[in-house]
Design an enzyme around this catalytic site. Structure first.
Site, PDB file in Angstrom:
ATOM      1  N   TRP A   1     -10.466  -8.721   1.879  1.00  0.00           N
ATOM      2  CA  TRP A   1     -11.171  -8.999   0.629  1.00  0.00           C
ATOM      3  C   TRP A   1     -11.302 -10.498   0.363  1.00  0.00           C
ATOM      4  O   TRP A   1     -11.962 -10.902  -0.576  1.00  0.00           O
ATOM      5  CB  TRP A   1     -10.433  -8.345  -0.539  1.00  0.00           C
ATOM      6  CG  TRP A   1     -10.580  -6.849  -0.587  1.00  0.00           C
ATOM      7  CD1 TRP A   1     -11.551  -6.143  -1.241  1.00  0.00           C
ATOM      8  CD2 TRP A   1      -9.718  -5.883   0.000  1.00  0.00           C
ATOM      9  NE1 TRP A   1     -11.347  -4.791  -1.078  1.00  0.00           N
ATOM     10  CE2 TRP A   1     -10.231  -4.597  -0.316  1.00  0.00           C
ATOM     11  CE3 TRP A   1      -8.566  -5.954   0.780  1.00  0.00           C
ATOM     12  CZ2 TRP A   1      -9.626  -3.416   0.103  1.00  0.00           C
ATOM     13  CZ3 TRP A   1      -7.961  -4.771   1.207  1.00  0.00           C
ATOM     14  CH2 TRP A   1      -8.499  -3.531   0.872  1.00  0.00           C
TER      15      TRP A   1
ATOM     16  N   ARG B   1       0.823  -1.205   0.000  1.00  0.00           N
ATOM     17  CA  ARG B   1       0.000   0.000   0.000  1.00  0.00           C
ATOM     18  C   ARG B   1       0.862   1.262   0.000  1.00  0.00           C
ATOM     19  O   ARG B   1       0.553   2.258  -0.661  1.00  0.00           O
ATOM     20  CB  ARG B   1      -0.926  -0.018   1.226  1.00  0.00           C
ATOM     21  CG  ARG B   1      -1.819   1.204   1.319  1.00  0.00           C
ATOM     22  CD  ARG B   1      -2.788   1.067   2.494  1.00  0.00           C
ATOM     23  NE  ARG B   1      -3.486   2.326   2.719  1.00  0.00           N
ATOM     24  CZ  ARG B   1      -3.443   3.034   3.849  1.00  0.00           C
ATOM     25  NH1 ARG B   1      -2.724   2.584   4.861  1.00  0.00           N
ATOM     26  NH2 ARG B   1      -4.106   4.165   3.972  1.00  0.00           N
TER      27      ARG B   1
ATOM     28  N   HIS C   1       0.505   4.102  -2.785  1.00  0.00           N
ATOM     29  CA  HIS C   1       0.122   5.474  -2.484  1.00  0.00           C
ATOM     30  C   HIS C   1       1.226   6.474  -2.826  1.00  0.00           C
ATOM     31  O   HIS C   1       0.945   7.626  -3.157  1.00  0.00           O
ATOM     32  CB  HIS C   1      -0.255   5.595  -1.013  1.00  0.00           C
ATOM     33  CG  HIS C   1      -1.604   5.040  -0.699  1.00  0.00           C
ATOM     34  ND1 HIS C   1      -2.529   5.701   0.066  1.00  0.00           N
ATOM     35  CD2 HIS C   1      -2.198   3.872  -1.061  1.00  0.00           C
ATOM     36  CE1 HIS C   1      -3.628   4.975   0.172  1.00  0.00           C
ATOM     37  NE2 HIS C   1      -3.438   3.849  -0.504  1.00  0.00           N
TER      38      HIS C   1
ATOM     39  N   HIS D   1      -5.808  -5.981  -4.180  1.00  0.00           N
ATOM     40  CA  HIS D   1      -6.605  -6.167  -2.976  1.00  0.00           C
ATOM     41  C   HIS D   1      -6.710  -7.638  -2.588  1.00  0.00           C
ATOM     42  O   HIS D   1      -7.394  -7.967  -1.609  1.00  0.00           O
ATOM     43  CB  HIS D   1      -7.994  -5.556  -3.157  1.00  0.00           C
ATOM     44  CG  HIS D   1      -7.991  -4.067  -3.019  1.00  0.00           C
ATOM     45  ND1 HIS D   1      -9.063  -3.283  -3.368  1.00  0.00           N
ATOM     46  CD2 HIS D   1      -7.030  -3.215  -2.574  1.00  0.00           C
ATOM     47  CE1 HIS D   1      -8.764  -2.002  -3.129  1.00  0.00           C
ATOM     48  NE2 HIS D   1      -7.539  -1.945  -2.658  1.00  0.00           N
TER      49      HIS D   1
END
Length: 359
Positions: free
Chosen positions: A258, A114, A118, A242
């Site tokens: 998920w 992540r 990002h 995900h």
């Protein structure tokens, strides 16, 4: 893929939603999957001449010079010379810190992925701003953007490695950590090359709102990704990241993983979203998410189901659910592209392909 969170929008005066790839409120429901990662002293002389000659010899060998204060110092050329970074060893050092049974589902891999996402996903192809090059998340206000809630965990985790390799840029470190996370958690081999140059101040920060909002629909998702230069297939391929991690109420505002395998990179995400019955669940913060009717601990974001129901997006969801090899190939291309957006490569950088670390 990265989404802004309900929590972020509430604190910022709006409704912002960002997902986190990896934190655990229901750790006990999932068992972490074990992986490995990876003489004699010289005689004194009373002769000043001999002393000076000896020191001059040392200076010639070691890059020292004798200044008018009578002291020996590093030459300017040696001070400015950067030590080559052993990227293979950096990769191994990252792998060494991936597993931790006290964090989430037993792995820091999802939150490191992540971080890479990002740091890279703020790129704007029209203004040529954002992306992983400047590592601008180190500075406020970007460090405080709602999308980056929880990422201090990942940044702090990597600080000892940055200290070990001072000539390694943060941008290179963060993106390499994302590569390691994908590979070591079962994903494809991701080609990676160094060359990111860190920004030195908050002037390199991007405006808030460049990452997708998980409460919105497919047109918004397209707007965000088209701004970076991605097409529909690449968008869906990146969304498959995900497969790793989970959302956290205190970060994204959403809650849950998920899939039942949040530390395994595979095409499971596409199977889960296409094969299960999804029902709405209201959240304590006033938002809502989709949950699996038969296993409500597994969730999907509002934007994801909207994407799945879109005709053009849907064909790629179906493709990847059936063919993991195709998914891995397309993800590799899209993720490599993502992490290189806006990076001023000279063209002569070595492309690395790191081997996974065996037990």
């Amino acid at each position: 893929m990265a989404f802004r969170s309900v929590a972020s929008r509430m604190t910022a005066g709006g409704l912002g939603v960002r997902t986190t790839v990896g934190v655990a409120s229901a750790r006990s429901s999932f068992q972490p999957i074990s992986r490995c990662y990876t003489t004699q002293q010289p005689k004194k002389s009373n002769s000043n001449k001999l002393v000076i000659l000896g020191l001059l010899g040392l200076g010639a060998a070691g890059g020292y010079y004798y200044n008018n204060t009578g002291r020996y110092s590093l030459s300017t050329s040696q001070v400015n010379q950067k030590k080559p970074v052993d990227y293979h060893q950096v990769y191994k050092d990252i792998v060494e810190i991936l597993e931790d049974n006290d964090y989430d589902d037993g792995s820091y891999g999802p939150v490191l992925l992540r971080l890479a996402w990002h740091a890279s996903g703020t790129y704007d192809k029209d203004t040529k701003t954002g992306g992983s090059n400047s590592a601008s998340m180190r500075f406020e206000p970007e460090a405080l953007h709602g999308a980056n809630n929880g990422l201090k965990v990942a940044r702090d985790l990597l600080e000892p490695i940055k200290a070990k390799y001072p000539d390694l840029s943060y941008g290179d470190l963060w993106t390499l950590a994302g590569v390691a996370a994908v590979q070591e958690l079962g994903g494809p081999t991701i080609p990676w090359r160094p060359g990111r140059v860190d920004g030195v101040s908050a002037e390199s920060c991007t405006p808030d709102g460049r990452l997708p909002d998980a409460t919105k629909k497919q047109d918004h998702i397209r707007d965000i990704f088209y701004r970076m230069g991605f097409d529909d297939q690449e968008i869906v391929a990146l969304t498959g990241a995900h497969a790793l991690g989970r959302c956290h109420p205190d970060r994204s505002g959403f809650d849950g993983p998920w899939s039942e395998q949040p530390t395994v990179f595979s095409n499971e995400y596409f199977k889960v979203i296409s094969e299960r019955k999804w029902v709405k669940k209201d959240l304590a913060n006033g938002g809502w998410q989709w949950v699996d009717k038969n296993n409500p601990t597994v969730m999907m974001l509002p934007a994801e189901i909207a994407m799945f129901n879109d005709k053009e997006f849907r064909k790629y969801f179906d493709l990847y659910a059936k063919d993991q090899d195709k998914y891995f190939a397309d993800f590799t291309k899209a993720f490599t592209k993502l992490t290189e957006l806006g990076v001023p490569f000279k063209g002569d950088e070595k492309v690395y392909k790191f081997e996974t670390i065996d037990a």
